[in-house]
Design a protein around this motif. Structure first.
Motif, PDB file in Angstrom:
ATOM      1  N   ARG A   7     -11.054  73.548  94.302  1.00  0.00           N
ATOM      2  CA  ARG A   7     -11.372  72.808  95.519  1.00  0.00           C
ATOM      3  C   ARG A   7     -12.219  73.674  96.438  1.00  0.00           C
ATOM      4  O   ARG A   7     -11.965  74.848  96.632  1.00  0.00           O
ATOM      5  CB  ARG A   7     -10.077  72.399  96.227  1.00  0.00           C
ATOM      6  N   LYS A  44     -14.002  67.780 108.183  1.00  0.00           N
ATOM      7  CA  LYS A  44     -12.757  67.797 107.414  1.00  0.00           C
ATOM      8  C   LYS A  44     -11.789  68.823 107.999  1.00  0.00           C
ATOM      9  O   LYS A  44     -10.592  68.558 108.163  1.00  0.00           O
ATOM     10  CB  LYS A  44     -13.057  68.110 105.950  1.00  0.00           C
ATOM     11  N   GLN A  77     -20.002  62.198 101.358  1.00  0.00           N
ATOM     12  CA  GLN A  77     -18.915  63.164 101.478  1.00  0.00           C
ATOM     13  C   GLN A  77     -18.814  63.598 102.932  1.00  0.00           C
ATOM     14  O   GLN A  77     -19.830  63.688 103.619  1.00  0.00           O
ATOM     15  CB  GLN A  77     -19.172  64.395 100.593  1.00  0.00           C
TER      16      GLN A  77
END
Length: 966
Positions: A610, A392, A386
């Motif tokens: 999320r 991100k 991940q």
């Protein structure tokens, strides 16, 4: 990976079995090594009149230092094949009961502070084992010892020297001995000159050459054994007849010292009279508390979880089965008495690479057989990768800045001390920047603590390009932090710089608003309507700050509140003139820098399933620029669905493209927005994106008419044959959906980028040019006539502020307002004409031209009726005024452009809803919809008074014979 060459026949003899090349290759693969080459079938060199025997060249993994010699390879393969058990390495007492002693002098701390030793008794060397012994030393020197800089190994014939030994550090002129394979004595200084051109030893001289003292090892009679890390003495060199070997090692790294010593003596202890026994050496080093006996061959005890091994390998092995497999890899293992899920493991001293139970798990998989492992993914995999949340978040910020028209740069992370501090009018307190201990140049002295020096140097090297220059960077800076083990920490920063003739402060501010909007951090202000969902969790505001880097009174600090905690995360403003002078920049520069990594802020509970990014977006997921759960034709999409992400990407692409006046092409949508195998969802995604644009930004995507690629004569022929219909252009622009009554200069003023005056002038100029083309015969105008008309209005002096007319015309062409048509007549002479381009038709069109003419002429009464008739003849019936336009008692049309519509009542509601102006959407899309926009206007307000409705692109006006309708 290192490659080891071993004698093929000798290895097979040690293994007790002959293999074909394919069989041995399979054995190597099963064990985790690789057969690189078998020289049996190739031409081998002649050595001393005899052809070299066949060799096996084997690639060894970088972590298996115990297999860098013939002895290690044969031993490990035999244990793996079950031909023998793992050796029991032991320390043996010397024959006379007294250990050899190595005294370490305190002065050695100045150059190589650590030393160790060992003795191999009753060794029997053959030519092959002697070569392997020397070869292992070289392999360790080149790999683990990093070219002798970390560890240096010396081996001596113990029978030629006498202990106790002393390790000292002396000035080079006081060290004198006969170096290995030489016949005369030299001082250390003379040796440095003697070996300067030596192909083998010259590479090691710089390690100690500039030191005031050199390391040296003496025996009790002051006979020099070695001068590490350069060379041994010739007096104690080992030969094939050597029976007792004294091993000395010096190092700058204690861990590497122990590893090298354990591997060397373990591998060659098998040649001792009592195999796998080593005589220790007593090291006396009281000044640094390093006194001990070396080597330490005690196996390291650790534990591994049975469940972890089974989960990673996809197996269901019992503890006993795992222990049996580990024995094949030279471990000693047994089920733990403390728990049925644990096994007790003893790691041999040669396996320094085993650091974690993951290493034990890997060896279990090797012993079991990788080809036998069940193939399953991903339900049984324990290693699903991940992205780090900070990476991100960085990608989100990077994408939004790029979509806003800024260019990303990647300067170096090192800079000079002055660039990082003095050039920015900042002072170094000595506890901020990480300095390089030995910088090669003055340009790379510290690790940057700000991204600004890199941006400003990039602008300096590219200032010959046209302005404005807009660049940004998302990367790490470093700071000293003595509370951490590594004494420093990284921070992820975002920085942007604007370089142009104007200050650009409002542009940088707009970029900040854009980034914060995409991160769902509400701007705190007293203006009505700005309170949004999540603002109580994440909000920001700006306050004036006194920063010497920026011009006084022109800098602001960025305050952020997340989960109830407030802090300053950045600053932006106009750089101080002294900063510009030091970076050799002649135009103003506005910069923005902010810390997007706030690890100390604890995240609030996410509102969706999320996980929110840590930092600026703690209160929301980074990609959520719009409300969650957007409704489509297929229903409500989940907050984390790929469908919603594609809708958001299309919205961003549309805004970014319109920002630079570029069409939104279907090919770009396919490449940048749609995920693989989602082409059939284009219509649904397009409609949902338009819904977002209308509800949030007050605009929508409208398809452009197809660009005409025919000459003027062909165009007229097509009009005569009524063959002017075209297929889809698959290109779109944004058009406003704001009601006509709100499209006034007071509500939608021109943007301030680059300036309000220049943007207004450009809008007015291309509207004027389009009007000339529309009102010319055949709706095309010769180049010479257009130039004449522009000169008549003094466009160069009064409209374009010194910019060349030719440059502006080319810009209009590039943006699709007009199209240049070149054609040769019968005499071969080229004629150049201009026609209306796709954007010109969609953004201004015939009705916009009619509105301009009505406003400029300002006729009333019968003259107005005559004007309307002439407009219809020139532009077509689509420009006729609405019923009731003339029923205003002779009063001129109002400023809103909807005069007379109020009297039509509810009958005109449907007509009014269809009338959306062709004005371009707001350029400053970083504001929320309720905030007053300073957006770029595709047409001036006076044109929009009459151009509120959709134009019929297929309807062509009648061609007039004369030019009186102009």
């Amino acid at each position: 990976m290192p490659t080891i060459s071993v004698d093929k026949a000798a290895l097979f003899k040690a293994l007790g079995q002959d293999y074909t090349t394919e069989e041995f290759d399979e054995l190597c693969f099963d064990f985790g090594i690789e057969l690189d080459e078998d020289t049996s079938t190739s031409q081998r060199p002649i050595v001393n009149g005899k052809q070299e025997p066949p060799q096996l060249k084997i690639e060894i993994p970088a972590n298996r230092y115990d297999m860098l010699c013939f002895e290690g390879i044969s031993l490990m393969l035999n244990v793996f094949r079950g031909k023998r058990t793992s050796p029991d390495y032991r320390l043996a007492a010397p024959p006379k009961g007294e250990l050899q002693v190595l005294h370490i002098d305190e002065e050695t701390a100045r150059i190589r502070p650590y030393a160790a030793g060992a003795v191999l008794r009753n060794i029997k060397f053959t030519k092959e084992s002697y070569d392997s012994f020397i070869g292992l030393q070289d392999k360790l020197h080149q790999n683990l010892a990093r070219q002798r800089s970390l560890v240096a190994i010396g081996t001596h014939d113990l029978d030629t020297v006498q202990g106790p030994f002393s390790y000292e550090a002396l000035p080079p002129e006081k060290i004198e001995f006969v170096p290995l394979n030489q016949n005369r004595s030299m001082t250390a200084t003379e040796m440095m000159k003697f070996y300067e051109n030596d192909r083998h030893l010259s590479r090691y001289l710089p390690i100690i050459k500039d030191s005031p003292v050199y390391p040296v090892i003496y025996d009790s009679k002051r006979t020099v054994c070695s001068m590490p890390p350069i060379i041994n003495g010739d007096h104690s060199k080992i030969t094939l007849n050597t029976r007792n070997v004294f091993v000395d090692m010096t190092a700058t790294d204690r861990t590497k010292l122990d590893i090298c010593l354990n591997i060397l003596v373990s591998m060659f202890s098998q040649y001792a009279a009592e195999p796998f026994t080593v005589e220790p050496v007593k090291v006396v080093s009281p000044h640094n508390h390093q006194s001990r006996e070396t080597p330490d061959l005690t196996p390291r005890e650790t534990q591994a979880e049975v469940s972890y091994i089974n989960n990673c390998c996809g197996l269901s092995l019992t503890p006993s089965e795992i222990c049996s497999l580990l024995k094949r890899m030279s471990y000693t293992a047994s089920p733990s008495r403390a728990s049925t899920d644990l096994i007790d493991v003893q790691v041999p001293p040669t396996r320094a690479d085993v650091l974690h139970q993951a290493d034990i798990m890997e060896d279990v998989a090797i012993a079991y057989g990788f080809n036998k492992l069940p193939r399953s993914f991903p339900s049984k995999s324990g290693t699903i990768a991940q992205p780090l949340m900070i990476n991100k978040l960085s990608d989100i910020v990077r994408l939004e800045a790029a979509m806003a028209g800024w260019s990303e740069v990647m300067p170096l992370i090192l800079c000079s001390h002055d660039e990082n501090f003095a050039y920015l009018n900042r002072k170094d307190d000595g506890d901020t920047a990480v300095r390089l201990a030995n910088p090669k140049t003055a340009e790379y002295q510290v690790v940057r603590t700000s991204l600004l020096p890199g941006l400003l140097k990039t602008i300096r090297e590219n200032k010959h390009h046209s302005v404005p220059i807009k660049i940004f960077e998302v990367s790490d800076v470093a700071f000293k932090d003595l509370s951490l083990e590594r004494k420093s920490r990284n921070e992820r920063h975002f920085a942007a710089a604007w370089y142009g003739k104007s200050s650009g402060f409002e542009v940088v501010h707009g970029l900040l608003d854009r980034i914060m909007l995409m991160l769902k951090s509400a701007f705190v202000t007293a203006e009505e309507g700005l309170t949004k969902k999540g603002a109580e969790e994440a909000a920001y505001w700006i306050a004036e700050v006194d920063d010497p880097t920026y011009f006084p009174g022109h800098a602001a600090a960025i305050h952020l509140r997340i989960a109830g905690k407030e802090q300053v995360v950045g600053v932006f403003g106009i750089l101080h003139p002294t900063v510009l002078e030091k970076f050799e920049l002649k135009y103003p520069v506005s910069t923005l820098e902010m810390n997007i990594e706030q690890a100390e802020v604890s995240p609030s509970p996410p509102r969706t399933a999320r996980r929110a990014s840590p930092s600026v977006s703690e209160a929301s997921s980074g990609n959520e620029a719009y409300e969650d759960g957007a409704t489509t034709n297929g229903g409500t999409q989940g907050a984390g669905s790929s469908y919603e992400q594609m809708v958001k990407k299309l919205v961003r692409l549309a805004l970014a493209s319109e920002y630079s006046r570029q069409p939104i092409r279907r090919t770009d949508i396919t490449a940048k927005v749609l995920a693989p195998n989602t082409g059939r969802q284009f219509k649904s995604i397009f409609e949902q994106a338009n819904h977002q644009l209308r509800s949030t930004f007050g605009c929508e995507m409208t398809e452009l008419p197809q660009k005409e690629k025919v000459t003027v004569s062909q165009k007229r022929a097509a009009q005569r044959t009524q063959n002017s219909l075209s297929s889809s252009s698959k290109s779109y622009i944004l058009t406003s959906t704001i009601p006509a009554s709100l499209r006034t200069p007071a509500i939608l003023p021109p943007p301030a980028v680059p300036t309000s005056a220049s943007e207004s002038a450009y809008v007015g100029l291309y509207t004027f040019v389009l009007s000339l083309i529309y009102l010319s015969p055949g709706q095309s105008i010769p180049e010479s006539r257009l130039e004449k008309q522009l000169k008549r209005v003094n466009a160069d002096n009064y409209v374009l502020s010194g910019e060349k007319t030719e440059t502006v015309i080319k810009r209009m062409e590039r943006q699709g307002y007009i199209v240049r048509i070149r054609e040769r007549d019968g005499g071969g002479e080229e004629t150049v004409d201009f026609v209306v381009g796709p954007r010109g038709k969609a953004e201004v069109g015939e009705r916009g031209v009619a509105g301009l003419v009505r406003k400029v002429w300002g006729k009333t009464g019968t003259e107005k009726e005559e004007l309307e008739k002439r407009l219809v003849r020139s532009l077509g019936s689509g420009v006729e005024t609405k019923k009731g336009r003339d029923d205003n008692d002779g009063e001129e049309e109002g400023e809103t452009g909807v005069s007379g519509e109020e009297d039509e009542g509810e009958d005109n509601q449907e007509e009014e809803s269809r009338e959306v102006g062709r004005r371009r959407p707001s350029k400053r899309t970083t504001r929320t919809p309720s905030r007053r926009s300073n957006g770029r206007r595709g047409r001036s307000a006076l044109i929009e008074e009459e151009a509120g409705g959709d134009q019929d692109e297929d309807e062509e006006g009648e061609e007039e014979d004369g030019s009186g309708d102009e």
